[in-house]
Design an enzyme around this catalytic site. Structure first.
Site, PDB file in Angstrom:
ATOM      1  N   GLY A 158     -21.428  -8.058   4.390  1.00 57.69           N
ATOM      2  CA  GLY A 158     -21.298  -9.497   4.264  1.00 57.69           C
ATOM      3  C   GLY A 158     -19.857  -9.960   4.248  1.00 57.69           C
ATOM      4  N   ASP A 159     -19.693 -11.288   4.326  1.00 59.18           N
ATOM      5  CA  ASP A 159     -18.378 -11.929   4.244  1.00 59.18           C
ATOM      6  C   ASP A 159     -17.469 -11.539   5.404  1.00 59.18           C
ATOM      7  OD1 ASP A 159     -19.116 -12.955   1.597  1.00 59.18           O
ATOM      8  OD2 ASP A 159     -18.828 -10.884   0.941  1.00 59.18           O
ATOM      9  N   GLY A 174     -19.755 -17.327   9.718  1.00 59.10           N
ATOM     10  CA  GLY A 174     -19.785 -18.786   9.822  1.00 59.10           C
ATOM     11  C   GLY A 174     -18.779 -19.318  10.818  1.00 59.10           C
ATOM     12  N   ASN A 176     -28.242 -17.332  -1.483  1.00 57.26           N
ATOM     13  CA  ASN A 176     -27.398 -16.227  -1.927  1.00 57.26           C
ATOM     14  C   ASN A 176     -26.347 -15.887  -0.877  1.00 57.26           C
ATOM     15  OD1 ASN A 176     -29.377 -15.267  -0.147  1.00 57.26           O
ATOM     16  ND2 ASN A 176     -29.381 -13.224  -1.021  1.00 57.26           N
ATOM     17  N   HIS A 194     -21.545 -19.064   3.937  1.00 56.79           N
ATOM     18  CA  HIS A 194     -20.754 -19.076   5.161  1.00 56.79           C
ATOM     19  C   HIS A 194     -19.727 -20.195   5.079  1.00 56.79           C
ATOM     20  CE1 HIS A 194     -24.070 -16.911   7.698  1.00 56.79           C
ATOM     21  NE2 HIS A 194     -23.561 -16.169   6.746  1.00 56.79           N
ATOM     22  N   THR A 233     -27.290 -12.294  -7.280  1.00 61.12           N
ATOM     23  CA  THR A 233     -26.595 -13.568  -7.480  1.00 61.12           C
ATOM     24  C   THR A 233     -27.320 -14.456  -8.481  1.00 61.12           C
ATOM     25  OG1 THR A 233     -27.794 -14.621  -5.653  1.00 61.12           O
ATOM     26  CG2 THR A 233     -25.680 -13.566  -5.134  1.00 61.12           C
ATOM     27  N   THR A 288     -30.287  -6.852  -0.085  1.00 60.99           N
ATOM     28  CA  THR A 288     -30.963  -8.117  -0.360  1.00 60.99           C
ATOM     29  C   THR A 288     -32.442  -7.942  -0.015  1.00 60.99           C
ATOM     30  OG1 THR A 288     -30.795 -10.521  -0.089  1.00 60.99           O
ATOM     31  CG2 THR A 288     -30.531  -9.161   1.902  1.00 60.99           C
ATOM     32  N   THR A 306     -20.370 -17.823  -2.645  1.00 56.61           N
ATOM     33  CA  THR A 306     -21.486 -18.267  -3.475  1.00 56.61           C
ATOM     34  C   THR A 306     -21.197 -18.081  -4.954  1.00 56.61           C
ATOM     35  OG1 THR A 306     -23.083 -17.781  -1.738  1.00 56.61           O
ATOM     36  CG2 THR A 306     -23.934 -17.883  -3.984  1.00 56.61           C
ATOM     37  N   GLY A 318     -18.065 -16.688  -6.428  1.00 60.36           N
ATOM     38  CA  GLY A 318     -16.680 -16.703  -6.877  1.00 60.36           C
ATOM     39  C   GLY A 318     -16.198 -15.362  -7.390  1.00 60.36           C
ATOM     40  N   VAL A 366      -7.514 -14.302  13.833  1.00 58.98           N
ATOM     41  CA  VAL A 366      -6.284 -14.088  13.065  1.00 58.98           C
ATOM     42  C   VAL A 366      -6.173 -15.103  11.930  1.00 58.98           C
ATOM     43  CG1 VAL A 366      -5.022 -12.990  14.947  1.00 58.98           C
ATOM     44  CG2 VAL A 366      -5.005 -15.487  14.755  1.00 58.98           C
TER      45      VAL A 366
END
Length: 458
Positions: A31-32, A36, A57, A60, A156, A272, A333, A335, A447
């Protein structure tokens, strides 16, 4: 709604990146990865943007100029005018105005982005995340940790797993279409609250936690009000997608979470509760698998993870902190600080194969600037033997030692580079090593997080 004739359906327009009208964007790590940003970029070439799995959970981020939009349930194309966003049946939807879909809609409205029935349709078949799911999520994770005397999985607490569990149980499930029938909704909530209160009370006893029982009538008043607001946007998304396909409109599928969190193919049980790979696009939307020809896999130039589970290349040192701060690796989501480490190419090759990826996107390259040496994991070793592939068992992966290949780092900042040849030689060599190892062309290098920080190759 009349059905368009299939025989005369025009072909969707070709995308400059994908070469086909219909495409999917999936994350290839934990993830991350920046999915998005890529969905936002590709929305210009598509007419309909579809979320097919997960719930809020997922997080994006879309950067438009200096503005950042954090999205959790709404597809990342929602900020584009003239595009249709679809939340498919494979998604579990928290409808609430405090943490869920209505909150996102209201937040965007306050920033000048209108979300209504003209640009969003939510599947009536999607299951609803309700307050008792969130309570169950938190209590269950704590109870399991207390009973087994180990760290929790790291949920989460958004109620995603319990909602998917109710979906499988069937008798206790409430779908978005149920929010439109007050009498039926009231009856289902009264039945569910009786069962849920008993379950929650038992879980609270295991972990010695406080528990406030739910009142079915109060809950009904809440949920019915949410349904009334969302009613114009709830419909048959399967039919919507079929009509779009028949009319030759280009569809883009947006995967939430990422492939290593897939409930079947990820590092189970530290995953998940949905099919996060492209394999879930058909079941989570209702569009036939043969309609999808292009899969874009997004990987970060390093690896990050939130919550528990194996992370072979994790760096718990100054280099790891450098990457965390440079990459702003804190959950969209939750922090929470993310666990960061070197790029695990063995894992990326595995998920690229799993998803049938046609094109790679490499994000976060600028984060690595200033590091003298860049390491990439090319295999694992366990008990003196090389594994040769990504192990499907989380326990095996947790015991394995990464085998690294070292590449020269680069010092020059890359955030302002707009052409591939303008990147430092070492940065290009890094990109090309990723491409060669995974066996899929890197078509985009990012970048930075903004729309203008995207470098296209070929």
């Amino acid at each position: 709604m009349p059905q368009a004739p299939v025989a005369s359906a025009p072909a969707p327009p070709a995308s400059p990146l994908t070469g086909h009208g219909h495409a999917a964007v999936v994350g290839l790590q934990w993830g991350d990865e920046g999915k998005g940003q890529i969905v936002d970029l590709l929305t210009a070439d598509h007419d309909v943007i579809v979320r097919f799995n997960g719930g809020n959970n997922a997080g994006h981020s879309v950067h438009i100029g200096d503005e950042k939009f954090a999205l959790h349930l709404l597809p990342s194309g929602i900020t584009y005018p003239g595009k249709l966003s679809v939340i498919g049946n494979g998604v579990v939807v928290d409808p609430s105005p405090d943490t869920g879909l209505l909150k996102e809609i209201d937040t965007l409205a306050a920033r000048g982005v209108t979300v209504d029935a003209t640009n969003l349709i939510v599947s009536g078949r999607a299951h609803a995340v309700l307050p008792y799911h969130k309570a169950e999520d938190k209590l269950y994770d704590s109870a399991v940790a207390a009973a087994w005397d180990h760290d929790p999985i790291g949920t989460t607490g958004r109620g995603i797993g319990p909602c998917y569990a109710d979906k499988a149980l069937r008798s206790s499930a409430i779908r978005m279409v149920d929010l439109l029938d007050a009498e039926s909704l009231h009856g289902k909530l009264k039945r569910n609250v009786t069962i849920k209160n008993a379950v929650l009370r038992a879980l609270a006893e295991v972990c010695d936690a406080d528990f406030e029982p739910f009142d079915a009538d109060d809950l009904f008043e809440q949920v019915a009000a949410w349904g009334a607001r969302l009613a114009p946007m709830i419909g048959d998304t399967r039919r919507t997608l079929w009509d779009a396909e028949s009319a030759g409109r280009a569809i883009l599928f947006e995967g939430a979470n990422a492939a290593l969190l897939d409930v079947d193919h990820g590092t189970y049980p530290f995953v998940t509760s949905s099919t996060t790979s492209v394999l879930g696009a058909a079941t989570g939307s209702g569009l036939a698998p043969r309609k999808l020809h292009t899969v874009i896999g997004v990987a970060k130039a390093y690896t990050s993870r939130v919550g528990g589970g194996p992370h072979p290349t994790e760096l718990d040192d100054a280099t790891g902190e450098h990457i965390r701060q440079a990459g702003r690796e804190f959950g969209t989501t939750t922090g929470r600080p993310r666990r960061v480490g070197w790029l695990d190419l063995t894992a990326v090759r595995y998920t690229a194969q799993l998803n049938g990826v046609n094109a790679l996107v490499l994000t976060g390259l600028s984060v690595l600037a200033g590091l003298d040496t860049l390491r990439v994991c090319v295999d694992y070793e366990l008990d003196g033997k090389r594994l040769g592939d990504f192990p499907p068992d989380a326990a095996t992966l947790a015991q394995a030692t990464p085998i690294y290949e070292d590449l020269p780092g680069f010092s020059e900042p890359t955030g302002g580079v707009r052409a591939y040849q303008g990147l430092p030689d070492q940065a290009r060599a890094y990109v090309e090593r990723v491409e060669a190892f995974v066996g899929v062309p890197v078509r985009i290098v990012c970048v930075g997080p903004r729309r203008d920080q995207v470098i296209r190759r070929g």
